[in-house]
Design an enzyme around this catalytic site. Sequence first.
Site, short mmCIF file in Angstrom:
data_model
loop_
_atom_site.label_atom_id
_atom_site.label_comp_id
_atom_site.label_asym_id
_atom_site.label_seq_id
_atom_site.Cartn_x
_atom_site.Cartn_y
_atom_site.Cartn_z
N TYR A 40 0.90 -1.27 0.25
CA TYR A 40 -0.09 -0.31 -0.12
C TYR A 40 0.73 1.61 0.27
O TYR A 40 1.82 1.57 0.90
CB TYR A 40 -1.14 0.49 1.16
N HIS A 98 -3.99 -2.59 -8.29
CA HIS A 98 -4.99 -3.53 -7.53
C HIS A 98 -6.47 -2.87 -7.47
O HIS A 98 -7.14 -2.84 -8.38
CB HIS A 98 -5.09 -4.61 -6.95
N HIS A 99 -6.27 -1.17 -6.58
CA HIS A 99 -6.60 -0.29 -6.42
C HIS A 99 -6.40 0.73 -6.31
O HIS A 99 -5.48 1.22 -5.36
CB HIS A 99 -8.56 -0.52 -5.78
N HIS A 118 -2.72 0.52 -4.11
CA HIS A 118 -2.61 -0.82 -3.93
C HIS A 118 -2.11 -1.90 -4.98
O HIS A 118 -2.24 -1.71 -5.71
CB HIS A 118 -3.48 -1.99 -2.81
N HIS A 127 -16.21 -4.64 -2.21
CA HIS A 127 -15.39 -5.42 -2.62
C HIS A 127 -15.07 -6.44 -1.61
O HIS A 127 -15.04 -6.16 -0.25
CB HIS A 127 -14.54 -3.94 -1.76
N HIS A 182 -11.18 -9.51 -0.95
CA HIS A 182 -10.10 -9.76 -2.12
C HIS A 182 -10.28 -10.77 -2.48
O HIS A 182 -11.47 -11.48 -3.58
CB HIS A 182 -8.76 -9.62 -1.01
N MET A 232 -11.45 -9.40 2.64
CA MET A 232 -12.61 -7.54 3.44
C MET A 232 -13.84 -8.39 2.71
O MET A 232 -14.18 -9.42 1.66
CB MET A 232 -11.72 -7.21 2.41
#
Length: 461
Positions: A117, A149-150, A220, A299, A301, A374
């Site tokens: 991150y 990824h985000h 991320h 959202h 993982h 998550m």
Amino acid sequence: DAWSDGKGQLHMDSQQDYQLLGARRATEGLYLLFRRAFSTCDPKDYLIEDGTVHLIYGILEKPVHSLQAINISAIHRGLQRVQLLKPNITIPELPSDMKIMNIMAPDVVIPSEETTYWCYMAELPDGFPKHHIIMYEPVITAGNEALVHHMEVFQCATKFDSFPHYNGPCNSKMKPERLNYCRHVLAAWAMGAQAFYYPEEAGLAFGGPGSSKYLRLEIHYHNPLVFKGRRDSSGIRLYYTATLRRYDAGIMELGLVYTPVMAIPPGEDSFVLTGYCTDKCTQLALPAAGIRIFASQLHTHLAGRKVVTVLSRDGRERQVVNADNHYSPHFQEIRMLKEVVAVFPGDELITTCTYNTEQRSQATVGGFGILEEMCVNYVHYYPQTQLELCKSAVDPGYLHRYFNLVNRFNDEEVCMCPQVSVPEQFSSVPWNTFNRDVLKSLYGFAPISMHCNKSSAVRFP
């Protein structure tokens, strides 16, 4: 209209529900126009729903005379994820005074680790008046599409006059403590999402008095092949206007708190976890006239397979806010809802995620890492309130009782010593049917710990 068996052999469907209206070849590919009912009541047909659809396509070398002549395993195949049934929403007209602001990583060297991150501090110009963000989109450095990824852009809390300029990993010991006060979400993008537009009556406020000029970009990076020295300047492009709209919009997090107390045993094909935004929290935090949810981003993982948020009123489920029965962590769009959902004080928002851990040998705990899990729904709504996060987790004391129970009924000891972390305790559980079933029922019945938080990260009383 055909179906394939377990051996990859194609068979003509006895009930023909598919009508080809036209086909044409273009430089960018092949266009097919067809007609079919969303639900045909034929068990051999796919039910076309609102959520993600995984389209598997194959390209033949040359035409064939019959279905039997096609060997699926031998043809060149591909996969494309789409949402076939998009709500019929027109893109609002953008105002003539629209301006653009790029919040980008400054040529970062992506660390050679699987999960990073990255935090970067940006700043609005001095004396920047209040504006409304009316649209935003991702800008990804060419070649890094699989690594980003985000991304999120946060605004910092107003209680500090200044924030240190930081550019580095978010979990670094060098990261200034003050950056933890930059939690107010301005924009969120994840792999698979396109540009995001606000409805004509609302915009996301930033700038002006009572608003911090400091922004934090968080990216991320998911780097499973551990590339070294890859540089990145990805980020989010904001489109904003000085002509303010009727409502300030907000973003609220629903679902589960990021904590290891919520875990999924290994070898599960569909394990369910649920997070609550309770009536007590909405009673305290929402205005009497309620709020209107117009978009949602689900959202999880890598183990997530289904996500749904339902609205419950007076103990009864009233409507689905957003659901995806074929959810893919590789395609996380912010989706406009077909109809705006009204939420009033005393309503409950219940978010349920279904996970698959059949390929895993260890328990999967909740957390920030890509191999942790998550369960979140970021809902976009107006008018904005102080409520930024409305999530729950199982009461940790009850989880402690679960580990005690496992010790009483199993030969293998689970270390209960205070110095052992919850993930370590989960990793030493022998996953027999009894231990799985008790954990499932614990998550269904144990009291929950509620997080009903303001954007300043302070909880509502």
